[in-house]
Design a protein around this motif. Structure first.
Motif, PDB file in Angstrom:
ATOM      1  N   MET A   1       2.933  18.467 -37.067  1.00 23.07           N
ATOM      2  CA  MET A   1       3.311  17.443 -37.766  1.00 23.07           C
ATOM      3  C   MET A   1       3.521  17.746 -39.356  1.00 23.07           C
ATOM      4  O   MET A   1       2.809  18.391 -39.941  1.00 23.07           O
ATOM      5  CB  MET A   1       2.494  16.344 -37.634  1.00 23.07           C
ATOM      6  CG  MET A   1       3.033  14.916 -38.340  1.00 23.07           C
ATOM      7  SD  MET A   1       1.660  13.712 -38.326  1.00 23.07           S
ATOM      8  CE  MET A   1       1.246  13.569 -36.487  1.00 23.07           C
ATOM      9  N   THR A   5       3.777  13.187 -43.329  1.00 19.67           N
ATOM     10  CA  THR A   5       4.357  12.308 -42.236  1.00 19.67           C
ATOM     11  C   THR A   5       2.862  11.542 -41.925  1.00 19.67           C
ATOM     12  O   THR A   5       2.037  12.078 -41.458  1.00 19.67           O
ATOM     13  CB  THR A   5       4.715  13.220 -41.198  1.00 19.67           C
ATOM     14  OG1 THR A   5       6.079  13.981 -41.612  1.00 19.67           O
ATOM     15  CG2 THR A   5       5.159  12.196 -39.817  1.00 19.67           C
ATOM     16  N   MET A   7       1.890   8.890 -38.766  1.00 19.07           N
ATOM     17  CA  MET A   7       2.465   8.500 -37.584  1.00 19.07           C
ATOM     18  C   MET A   7       2.333   6.741 -37.619  1.00 19.07           C
ATOM     19  O   MET A   7       1.074   6.213 -37.551  1.00 19.07           O
ATOM     20  CB  MET A   7       1.536   8.943 -36.509  1.00 19.07           C
ATOM     21  CG  MET A   7       2.014  10.429 -36.284  1.00 19.07           C
ATOM     22  SD  MET A   7       3.641  10.581 -35.547  1.00 19.07           S
ATOM     23  CE  MET A   7       3.514   9.475 -33.792  1.00 19.07           C
ATOM     24  N   ARG A  10       4.208   3.226 -33.611  1.00 19.76           N
ATOM     25  CA  ARG A  10       5.271   3.027 -32.703  1.00 19.76           C
ATOM     26  C   ARG A  10       6.163   1.612 -32.821  1.00 19.76           C
ATOM     27  O   ARG A  10       6.810   1.399 -32.000  1.00 19.76           O
ATOM     28  CB  ARG A  10       5.085   3.522 -31.292  1.00 19.76           C
ATOM     29  CG  ARG A  10       4.371   4.836 -31.045  1.00 19.76           C
ATOM     30  CD  ARG A  10       5.581   5.716 -31.387  1.00 19.76           C
ATOM     31  NE  ARG A  10       5.009   7.199 -31.159  1.00 19.76           N
ATOM     32  CZ  ARG A  10       5.880   8.405 -31.442  1.00 19.76           C
ATOM     33  NH1 ARG A  10       6.922   7.988 -31.699  1.00 19.76           N
ATOM     34  NH2 ARG A  10       5.239   9.490 -31.111  1.00 19.76           N
ATOM     35  N   SER A 119      12.468  12.315 -33.073  1.00 21.93           N
ATOM     36  CA  SER A 119      11.086  13.071 -33.277  1.00 21.93           C
ATOM     37  C   SER A 119       9.989  12.515 -32.557  1.00 21.93           C
ATOM     38  O   SER A 119       9.806  11.215 -32.503  1.00 21.93           O
ATOM     39  CB  SER A 119      10.820  13.173 -34.877  1.00 21.93           C
ATOM     40  OG  SER A 119       9.707  13.835 -35.065  1.00 21.93           O
ATOM     41  N   ASP A 120       9.430  13.253 -31.741  1.00 24.67           N
ATOM     42  CA  ASP A 120       8.335  13.047 -31.195  1.00 24.67           C
ATOM     43  C   ASP A 120       8.453  11.904 -30.462  1.00 24.67           C
ATOM     44  O   ASP A 120       7.491  10.865 -30.148  1.00 24.67           O
ATOM     45  CB  ASP A 120       7.036  12.785 -32.146  1.00 24.67           C
ATOM     46  CG  ASP A 120       6.638  13.825 -32.909  1.00 24.67           C
ATOM     47  OD1 ASP A 120       6.648  15.034 -32.602  1.00 24.67           O
ATOM     48  OD2 ASP A 120       6.234  13.788 -34.041  1.00 24.67           O
ATOM     49  N   ARG A 124      12.139   9.298 -36.308  1.00 26.00           N
ATOM     50  CA  ARG A 124      11.179   9.826 -37.798  1.00 26.00           C
ATOM     51  C   ARG A 124      12.407   9.224 -38.866  1.00 26.00           C
ATOM     52  O   ARG A 124      13.439   9.656 -39.142  1.00 26.00           O
ATOM     53  CB  ARG A 124      11.395  11.187 -37.875  1.00 26.00           C
ATOM     54  CG  ARG A 124      10.726  11.783 -39.110  1.00 26.00           C
ATOM     55  CD  ARG A 124      10.399  13.196 -38.841  1.00 26.00           C
ATOM     56  NE  ARG A 124       9.733  14.095 -40.075  1.00 26.00           N
ATOM     57  CZ  ARG A 124      10.177  14.525 -41.183  1.00 26.00           C
ATOM     58  NH1 ARG A 124      11.705  14.205 -41.257  1.00 26.00           N
ATOM     59  NH2 ARG A 124       9.426  15.157 -41.824  1.00 26.00           N
ATOM     60  N   VAL A 134       7.160   7.465 -38.262  1.00 24.09           N
ATOM     61  CA  VAL A 134       7.867   7.497 -36.822  1.00 24.09           C
ATOM     62  C   VAL A 134       7.821   6.368 -36.085  1.00 24.09           C
ATOM     63  O   VAL A 134       6.492   5.505 -36.189  1.00 24.09           O
ATOM     64  CB  VAL A 134       7.174   8.844 -36.161  1.00 24.09           C
ATOM     65  CG1 VAL A 134       7.775   8.754 -34.799  1.00 24.09           C
ATOM     66  CG2 VAL A 134       7.517   9.884 -36.824  1.00 24.09           C
TER      67      VAL A 134
END
Length: 457
Positions: A1, A5, A7, A10, A119-120, A124, A134
């Motif tokens: 990561m 950044t 997380m 979501r 991203s992921d 992102r 993100v």
């Protein structure tokens, strides 16, 4: 990561806190879908805030749809507003909406989104402070009138050339000979300002427009249309055209070209002042520009005019500058979006407000944002239904023209007939088992309503 950044949970990212972004925020709050919202300006309102850097707003700007037919769903504009509210009333109304539904708390102001990329398994989002987050979804709601489109003409001009996006006040025209290029609704407004303030005013027009007055029999025209029976297009169009002919006569006698399209096949010119100024000789129509020659402008009919200022009211290029073009399927300067919102090739990257329509957009934003919110809710709580809608996003090709044959132009690629659009969305909600918009459905979100009830001037 990457460094810096964080997380997120979501949740959903909304970019922009203008009318479309606020509509999306209310829909997500309604269903309890976690989201965060970013606005580069210091307050909500988008283009309607004349102090927002880059806005195309000008002092004489008013809604071209009327008070009773405009506005957010189940949040009518105050009765104290004018039939066609000015930009300050619209801004106050939009801010009252954000306050009434508790939308400000989730907005981070004075913060620009500088990039969006996959991203992921999510998206992102890069911010102008150098941090990144993100999200599982991103809704781009930053509007379509931020990048002025300026045409090129041969020759050189010794006067001032500007785009209408830089125009603010009629006083800018005093003592000058002004040529407005383009006759959309903003161009017509600005031409009227020039007619009343400039030493001489001209409008360069390449094609004819159907001109519709703002009132018919003392009633706002869109309200007059909404009150009457919903007639088939084959009956409605000739009846309305006959009515306009009786009320206005032959507009070509004022120099306006004959329209090269049928009524309703392009956005009409909704203006009552322009004909007044044409009738009184305060402004004159000229054809397209052939060349620039020092202080003179040469037109395609061979005529010339001495001009001090050229103001291009030639529209805007649509763009989403913080999202690489590869993530949207752009065609003729328009993103290819299912139902004007859903990205067909990149899941959970949306656009809201990227449409042209023949009605007020605010309520249309509410219709589509409620569907978008229920789809995002289902991704977590009813994944099978969300998967069914994924198939529609990929395959469904609805006709949203309402039987109209819009002009074959880049602008009309994203044009929808408001009635057909609302009907199709209602059909889709029923098919998917989603809730329809209904009065009172957002009442549990309300924080205060006193300012709206009291009315604002």
């Amino acid at each position: 990561m990457a460094k810096n950044t964080m997380m997120a949970d979501r949740g959903v990212c909304i970019v922009g806190a203008g009318p479309a972004g606020l509509s999306m925020a209310r829909a997500l709050r309604w269903l309890g879908v976690p989201y965060e919202q970013y606005e580069r300006h210091a307050d909500v309102g988008g283009i309607w805030d004349i102090d927002n850097p880059g806005t195309p707003m000008y002092e004489s700007a008013h809604f071209i749809s009327s008070r009773r037919t405009s506005g957010f769903f189940d949040f009518p504009m105050p009765d104290s507003f004018a039939d066609y509210p000015g930009h300050r009333q619209i801004l106050r109304y939009t801010r009252d909406f954000a306050t009434a539904f508790g939308l400000r708390e989730a907005i981070r102001f004075d913060c620009s989104v500088t990039g969006v990329e996959q991203s992921d398994g999510g998206w992102r989002v890069s911010l102008d402070d150098g941090t990144h987050k993100v999200y599982r979804a991103v809704v781009c709601a930053t509007g379509v009138t931020w990048t002025p489109r300026v045409p090129w003409h041969p020759g050189t001009f010794s006067g001032e050339i500007r785009h209408s996006g830089s125009y603010r006040d009629p006083a800018e025209f005093r003592g000058r000979r002004v040529l407005v290029v383009g006759l959309g609704n903003s161009g017509a407004d600005i031409a009227c300002d020039a007619a009343a303030n400039a030493d001489a005013a001209f409008v360069s027009v390449r094609r004819g427009y159907h001109v519709i007055p703002k009132h018919l029999f003392g009633i706002p025209t869109d309200e007059f249309s909404a009150r009457g029976p919903q007639l088939p297009l084959r009956i409605e169009r000739p009846l309305f055209k006959l009515l306009l002919r009786v009320l206005q006569g032959d507009l070509t006698r004022y120099g306006l070209p004959e329209p090269d399209h049928k009524l309703f096949e392009s956005h009409p010119l909704l203006n009552s002042q322009l004909l007044h100024h044409l009738q009184h000789g305060d402004v004159a129509i000229r054809p397209g520009i052939a060349a620039l020659d020092g202080s003179r402008v040469r037109f395609t009919d061979g005529g010339t005019e001495e001009i001090d200022m050229i103001l291009y009211a030639t529209g805007y290029d649509w763009d989403i500058p913080y999202v690489p073009d590869q993530y949207f399927q752009w065609q003729d300067g328009r993103p290819e979006l299912y139902l004007t919102a859903f990205n067909r090739s990149h899941r959970n990257l949306f656009g809201l407000g990227y449409l042209e329509t023949n009605s007020s957009a605010y309520t249309l934003f509410d219709h589509i944002s409620s569907i978008l919110a229920q789809y995002l809710h289902d991704q977590v709580h009813a994944p099978a239904r969300a998967a069914a809608f994924d198939r529609l996003i990929a395959e469904d090709q609805p006709r949203l023209s309402g039987g109209l044959r819009f002009l074959d132009s880049a602008r009309h690629r994203s044009y929808v007939d408001a009635r057909a659009y609302r009907r199709y969305l209602a059909k889709l909600r029923k098919q998917m088992g989603w809730r329809q918009l209904a009065p009172g459905m957002f009442d549990h979100l309300r924080v205060q309503t006193h300012s709206r009830k009291a009315g604002v001037a």
